[in-house]
Structures are given as C-alpha cells and as structure tokens.
Design a protein around this motif. Structure first.
Motif, mmCIF file in Angstrom:
data_model
loop_
_atom_site.group_PDB
_atom_site.id
_atom_site.type_symbol
_atom_site.label_atom_id
_atom_site.label_comp_id
_atom_site.label_asym_id
_atom_site.label_seq_id
_atom_site.Cartn_x
_atom_site.Cartn_y
_atom_site.Cartn_z
ATOM 1 N N MET A 499 -25.348 -20.511 -1.817
ATOM 2 C CA MET A 499 -25.090 -19.486 -0.811
ATOM 3 C C MET A 499 -26.403 -18.809 -0.429
ATOM 4 S SD MET A 499 -22.730 -16.008 -1.183
ATOM 5 C CE MET A 499 -21.150 -16.824 -0.927
ATOM 6 N N ALA A 500 -26.512 -18.452 0.829
ATOM 7 C CA ALA A 500 -27.642 -17.648 1.300
ATOM 8 C C ALA A 500 -27.089 -16.486 2.110
ATOM 9 C CB ALA A 500 -28.590 -18.480 2.152
ATOM 10 N N ARG A 501 -27.637 -15.316 1.864
ATOM 11 C CA ARG A 501 -27.185 -14.102 2.545
ATOM 12 C C ARG A 501 -28.303 -13.593 3.445
ATOM 13 N NH1 ARG A 501 -28.109 -9.210 0.130
ATOM 14 N NH2 ARG A 501 -27.290 -7.422 1.239
ATOM 15 N N LEU A 502 -28.032 -13.518 4.735
ATOM 16 C CA LEU A 502 -28.985 -12.989 5.700
ATOM 17 C C LEU A 502 -28.507 -11.603 6.110
ATOM 18 C CD1 LEU A 502 -29.352 -16.142 8.005
ATOM 19 C CD2 LEU A 502 -30.458 -15.680 5.809
ATOM 20 N N LEU A 503 -29.333 -10.601 5.883
ATOM 21 C CA LEU A 503 -28.974 -9.221 6.201
ATOM 22 C C LEU A 503 -29.908 -8.703 7.283
ATOM 23 C CD1 LEU A 503 -27.068 -6.896 5.413
ATOM 24 C CD2 LEU A 503 -28.848 -6.102 3.839
ATOM 25 N N VAL A 504 -29.324 -8.346 8.423
ATOM 26 C CA VAL A 504 -30.107 -7.858 9.557
ATOM 27 C C VAL A 504 -29.832 -6.368 9.725
ATOM 28 C CG1 VAL A 504 -30.724 -8.277 11.959
ATOM 29 C CG2 VAL A 504 -29.720 -10.116 10.612
ATOM 30 N N ALA A 519 -26.926 -20.656 15.072
ATOM 31 C CA ALA A 519 -27.888 -21.684 14.671
ATOM 32 C C ALA A 519 -27.473 -22.341 13.358
ATOM 33 C CB ALA A 519 -29.278 -21.065 14.542
ATOM 34 N N GLY A 520 -26.899 -21.557 12.435
ATOM 35 C CA GLY A 520 -26.436 -22.117 11.186
ATOM 36 C C GLY A 520 -25.316 -23.124 11.394
ATOM 37 N N ARG A 521 -24.410 -22.820 12.283
ATOM 38 C CA ARG A 521 -23.308 -23.753 12.563
ATOM 39 C C ARG A 521 -23.835 -25.036 13.205
ATOM 40 N NH1 ARG A 521 -20.893 -18.617 13.942
ATOM 41 N NH2 ARG A 521 -19.235 -18.130 12.433
ATOM 42 N N VAL A 522 -24.802 -24.903 14.098
ATOM 43 C CA VAL A 522 -25.379 -26.082 14.744
ATOM 44 C C VAL A 522 -26.052 -26.982 13.699
ATOM 45 C CG1 VAL A 522 -27.183 -26.855 16.327
ATOM 46 C CG2 VAL A 522 -25.671 -24.975 16.979
ATOM 47 N N SER A 523 -26.672 -26.375 12.696
ATOM 48 C CA SER A 523 -27.359 -27.155 11.664
ATOM 49 C C SER A 523 -26.411 -27.763 10.641
ATOM 50 C CB SER A 523 -28.388 -26.277 10.943
ATOM 51 O OG SER A 523 -27.743 -25.234 10.229
ATOM 52 N N GLY A 524 -25.113 -27.502 10.758
ATOM 53 C CA GLY A 524 -24.140 -28.118 9.868
ATOM 54 C C GLY A 524 -23.780 -27.308 8.646
ATOM 55 N N LEU A 525 -24.250 -26.078 8.568
ATOM 56 C CA LEU A 525 -23.922 -25.232 7.431
ATOM 57 C C LEU A 525 -22.580 -24.529 7.645
ATOM 58 C CD1 LEU A 525 -27.403 -23.532 6.891
ATOM 59 C CD2 LEU A 525 -26.444 -25.424 5.571
ATOM 60 N N ALA A 526 -21.891 -24.226 6.550
ATOM 61 C CA ALA A 526 -20.701 -23.383 6.643
ATOM 62 C C ALA A 526 -21.166 -21.945 6.817
ATOM 63 C CB ALA A 526 -19.854 -23.526 5.388
ATOM 64 N N VAL A 527 -20.596 -21.229 7.771
ATOM 65 C CA VAL A 527 -21.043 -19.884 8.109
ATOM 66 C C VAL A 527 -19.882 -18.913 7.977
ATOM 67 C CG1 VAL A 527 -22.044 -18.408 9.903
ATOM 68 C CG2 VAL A 527 -22.771 -20.802 9.711
ATOM 69 N N LEU A 555 -34.236 -22.595 9.601
ATOM 70 C CA LEU A 555 -33.539 -21.657 10.484
ATOM 71 C C LEU A 555 -34.417 -20.449 10.809
ATOM 72 C CD1 LEU A 555 -30.574 -21.561 11.634
ATOM 73 C CD2 LEU A 555 -30.060 -19.984 9.763
ATOM 74 N N LEU A 556 -35.206 -20.026 9.813
ATOM 75 C CA LEU A 556 -36.027 -18.824 9.977
ATOM 76 C C LEU A 556 -37.424 -19.120 10.503
ATOM 77 C CD1 LEU A 556 -35.132 -17.008 6.627
ATOM 78 C CD2 LEU A 556 -34.093 -16.695 8.869
ATOM 79 N N ALA A 557 -37.779 -20.392 10.595
ATOM 80 C CA ALA A 557 -39.148 -20.749 10.989
ATOM 81 C C ALA A 557 -39.598 -20.076 12.277
ATOM 82 C CB ALA A 557 -39.269 -22.271 11.086
ATOM 83 N N PRO A 558 -38.750 -19.997 13.310
ATOM 84 C CA PRO A 558 -39.214 -19.327 14.543
ATOM 85 C C PRO A 558 -39.500 -17.843 14.371
ATOM 86 C CG PRO A 558 -37.300 -20.717 14.984
ATOM 87 C CD PRO A 558 -37.427 -20.613 13.490
#
Length: 580
Positions: A499-504, A519-527, A555-558
C-alpha cells in the motif's frame, strides 16, 4: 567525504560518502572547494547500498535517503583515517522471539555475538525504551553502551557514529535514527517491540526500522532478531512463509482476564464496579494499578451504546469517521460519505455517540474510586519533567494508580502491577484503520505481560466476543492471526498487498489528489479515494504488488523538485503502518 562548496553567494555542504578535492582552476561550471568538513567518507559502500535500497522502497530520492541516514548538524570528530570495514559472519536467519522471557534471550544473544568479536545494534521504538535497554545491557554485560537517539546532541551522535565505525563501540542502542550507524563489524541487529508503529519514520523517506534491519543483515552479514509481545502480522506471515524462524519463551503464567460488557452500561462511569473492586483489592495487597486508555480524548467513530454496533464502510470494512458538524460518516480510504442517522441500523437504539473518554476524566474518576491513594496521569500531555517525577514516584510506591496512554506500558517493570485495564477497548477496535483489531490485541497482550502472578487484566468493551479479545483471554494469538491474514488476503490489504498513501495538503489538494488518483488507475494500480480529511487534506491510497514503490516513483516523477507545489504539499508513505 564531506566538503563545503561555494554555490554562487551561498555555501553548500556535500557528503556522498566518497569524493576527491577538485582543482581550483577546474573545468567551467565547477566550483572550488571552500573547506573539507571531514577527510573520510561518512557512509560505507554497504550503507550507501542500503540507502539506495531504502530510497527505492519508499519512492524517495537517493539524496533524501542519504541525508536522512546521517546524523544532523555540523559533522565533527571524524578520524583522519578509517580502519578497514570488517564483515561479520554470513547473514543468519531472521528470528522472531515472543514471550515474556524474550528480554533475557536478547541479552544472551547480545553476549554471544560480543563473544565472537562482533558488535551489536539494538533498535528501540522510543527514546525512553532505548535508554532503559542501554542501562540494562551495560549493567548485565559490564560494558559501555553507546546511545544514539534524536534526544542526543548532534555532536554526541557524531561521536557515537565514528566510534562505531572504528570498532570502539561494541554495543549501540538507539531508535530508528540509529538504523544506519556504521557498527563495525555488525554481527547482530535487534529490533525491540518490532510491532510498534513508532519504528516507522513519519517524514520522508518513510522507512521502517524493522525492514531496514532485515535488509541490512541480508546485505552486510550477521543475524537479525525481532522481539515482540504479540508480533506484527507482517512478522507472523514471515514465519509462516518460511522467511523467518520463530522462538517462544516462557513466563510466569498468564493472568486472569476479565471482560466487562459495556452494552447498556451506565454512560456516566468509565470504570465499572467490577474493575473498581479489583483495583481496591490489588491496592490493599500492596500492588499497583494501571488504567490504560488507547487515545487522549474521544474517539472519532459513532457507536451504539445499547448494542455496541459501529458503522463500517461496506466496501473497505473500516469504521466510518464521524463528522459532527456535517452529521455525516465518511470512509478514510475510499472517500464514501453516508448520513449519520439518529437510529442504530442494527438494534434501532437511539443512544448513539462518539466512542471513548479522555484521560483527565479517567484520572478524576480513579481519584474518586480509590480515596487515599495517590493517582497520577502519564500521557503525551504531561511535561517531560513531570513525567519523570511520576515514573520515579511509581517505582518507589508513592504513586499507586497510573492513568495513561501508550506511555504507561513503560512503567510495567518499575513496580508490581496487580491490576491492569484496557478501559475502553472499543476506542482501538473502532479505529478507521484496517489494523485496528491487530493493534488492540498487541496492546492488551503487553498489558497482560505487565501483570505480576496472581493479578488480573480487565477488558471493558461493547464487543466482549471480538476475536482479538478472545485471543487475549486464551493467551493464544495464532488463531487470531490466521483469521486476520485470511481477511487481509480477501480485501487486498497489507501484508497481502503493498500500500502507498499519498497525502495532499493545501489549496490545490483536491485537484492534485484527483490527478494522482486518475494517473494511478491508468498505470494499473488499485486506487482508493480521493478521500477528504480534516484541514484541507485529501488522501489517495494505492494498492499493488512488489512493483508498487517503482510505480509510485514513476507517478511522482513529474513532480520531483517541486514537491511543495507552491502552498500545496504532497507527502508519500509506502507501506504505512497507521492511517490518519
């Protein structure tokens, strides 16, 4: 090597573990060195490799990982030359030690490794625990112990660093901040209370001391010992999958465990009549009482006082967070929102309210229940000097009843405890976190171990037949973990998946969180999410397999180099151990 380089009008410090002095008249674009901070590399090649692994596993930059691996402040005390780095024996197995006698086993293993002319690193979840173990090992083994925690001054931390690198520090004890200390040669790494969430760094790179210790032992040799009262599910799975060995030690027996059913109980009282009677009997026998509350204040979930039911998200199965102003229930994972109705959907009862009481209220009630007995509160709101005074008074028997949160577990060895109580188990059971049941079991287990023979543990709850509590009553947790593991596999929660948690946080939180989720859904991850939290915060949760850290980094590279995005801040936690 650490150097100071002129960067335009500013001076910058660099220390990548290796480097050479550049000529003053070097190629264009290179700045001359202003000073040499240290003439030798602070990180060994093995530790540099470990920082790279840590950066990859936490979806962080290598530079951030290197910077966090080193002690803070101006570096000092570096030797002019370094002794060769020695390698201990080949990597041994990861061993999980449980049971009340695990402390003696840890001391024996440390002594054994020292006898093989190797050194030991011990990682504790909290500063006080590290200090206790430094004193314990020094007293039992008759050796100087180097303490490396964030409470030490930067100068002392650097002194401990170089002493370990030169082989002068045979035993180093610290918190997660000591995970990279260059112990030479490292023969054993011990992780105390490996299940404790405090081993996980709260700020980026959010690494876990347990995982660092296991990887460091695998890369650099030596053994890794994990000690726990009731282990983390991650460690239990490691044992069951053959990636770790298990060793259970005995104790002085299991206390009598009593469950008090709070359904329909008098809401004005936090301490049941049975618990008050047991406490008075223990005090009369010269023993102490610990009253443990899982949180400082009221819970964030809405529960029925008549049947104990807590509303859960139908998709995520997490307890729904109660938002009093909006009279709504929200899921902190997927973001679903439901109306907070005035009737319990299970029993149609009308006594719905937030779960829990505050420690101050428990303290006041304890003073009334035990007249003539000194009662003290020991939690995170207490000033450090006052906390130290409470601890000393408890050890001397001047304070007989202590009310507090996680901190009270540190007092268990200071005085004989006749009664311990989980005052409201439902505060933890109802946390909006998929680890809620596991955390409840681990807390109750540690309380049970703190009780002297003949004493008793009291569990006050509206769910007396919950599997976590039944495991504590029986003094056997394997069945609970099997059930918990099956549920995590079904739902795809850690450790079944990563699991990864992104907090904005900030004014653009909603928009950025939406972009990351898409973007996560496009990359095939469950969101899961975005889910709105308090304080202009929005959370996105990503689920995947072993590839998840790499996928998150892509995902975060940009956004690299502009992480704050003006007034908006983004934080990343891979494999979080707690949800906000």
């Amino acid at each position: 090597m650490g150097v100071v380089v002129g960067l335009g009008r500013r001076l910058g410090e660099s220390g990548d573990g290796a480097g050479t002095r550049a000529p003053a008249n070097g190629p264009p674009g290179l700045e001359p060195l202003q000073a040499v901070v240290e003439p030798v590399p602070a990180l060994t090649p093995a530790l540099l490799a470990l920082t790279r692994w840590a950066a990859e596993e936490t979806a962080s930059t290598w530079g951030d990982a290197v910077a966090r691996a080193l002690p803070p402040g101006i570096r000092s005390g570096a030797p002019t030359t370094l002794l060769p780095e020695r390698r201990a024996e080949p990597s041994g197995p990861v061993v999980l030690i449980t049971g009340a006698g695990r402390g003696d086993i840890v001391v024996a293993e440390v002594a054994r490794v020292l006898g093989q002319d190797a050194a030991v690193l011990v990682l504790a979840p909290e500063i006080d625990t590290a200090r206790q173990w430094a004193e314990r090992l020094g007293r039992r083994l008759g050796l100087a112990v180097s303490l490396a925690t964030s409470a030490e001054t930067p100068r002392r931390r650097w002194q401990a660093w170089w002493a370990a690198r030169q082989g002068d520090a045979r035993i180093v004890v610290g918190t997660r901040a000591a995970a990279f200390v260059p112990v030479n040669p490292l023969g054993l790494t011990v992780v105390l209370d490996e299940e404790d969430p405090a081993h996980k760094a709260p700020d980026a790179p959010c690494w876990h001391a347990r995982e660092l210790a296991i990887e460091r032992a695998a890369q650099g040799g030596g053994a890794c010992l994990l000690a726990a009262a009731a282990p983390s599910l991650e460690s239990w799975v490691r044992v069951k999958s053959g990636r770790a060995e298990a060793r259970t030690t005995g104790g002085d027996g299991w206390p009598a465990v009593h469950r008090v059913d709070l359904r329909g109980a008098e809401p004005a009282r936090a301490l049941s009549a049975e618990l008050r009677d047991a406490g008075r009997a223990a005090l009369a026998a010269g023993r102490s009482v610990l009253l443990f509350l899982n949180r400082l204040g009221y819970g964030r979930v809405l529960a029925c006082a008549e049947c104990g039911d807590v509303r859960r998200c139908p998709t995520c199965r997490l307890a729904l967070t109660f938002h009093q102003a909006a009279r709504a229930l929200g899921c902190r994972l997927c973001g679903a929102v439901f109306p907070a109705r005035s009737l319990c959907p299970r029993c149609r009862g009308r006594r719905l309210g937030p779960v829990g009481w505050g420690t101050e209220r428990i303290e006041a009630e304890a003073r009334s229940a035990f007249p003539g007995i000194t009662v003290a509160r020991y939690d995170g709101t207490v000033e450090p000097k006052h906390a130290a005074a409470v601890r000393t008074a408890f050890a001397r028997g001047e304070v007989r009843v202590v009310v507090g949160t996680q901190m009270v577990l540190r007092l268990a060895a200071e005085a004989p405890v006749g009664v311990a109580a989980l005052v409201h188990a439902d505060v933890t059971l109802g946390l909006p976190d998929f680890r809620a049941a596991e955390r409840t079991l681990q807390t109750a287990w540690r309380l049970a171990e703190a009780i002297t023979p003949g004493g008793s543990l009291w569990l006050q709850t509206a769910h007396p037949d919950h599997p976590a509590l039944l495991a504590v009553v029986a003094g056997a947790y394997d069945g609970f973990y099997r059930r918990e593991w099956a549920e995590r596999e079904e739902l795809g929660y850690p450790p079944a998946r990563r699991m990864a948690r992104l907090l904005v946080e900030g004014p653009r939180a909603t928009g950025l969180a939406g972009e990351l989720a898409a973007a996560g859904r496009v990359s095939g991850l469950a969101v899961l999410g975005p889910a709105a939290l308090a304080g202009r915060r929005v959370q996105v949760v990503l689920l995947g397999g072993a590839e998840l850290p790499r996928a998150v980094a892509d995902l975060l590279a940009p956004l690299r180099g502009r992480r704050r995005l003006g007034a908006t801040r983004l934080s990343v936690d891979v494999d979080p151990v707690e949800l906000p």
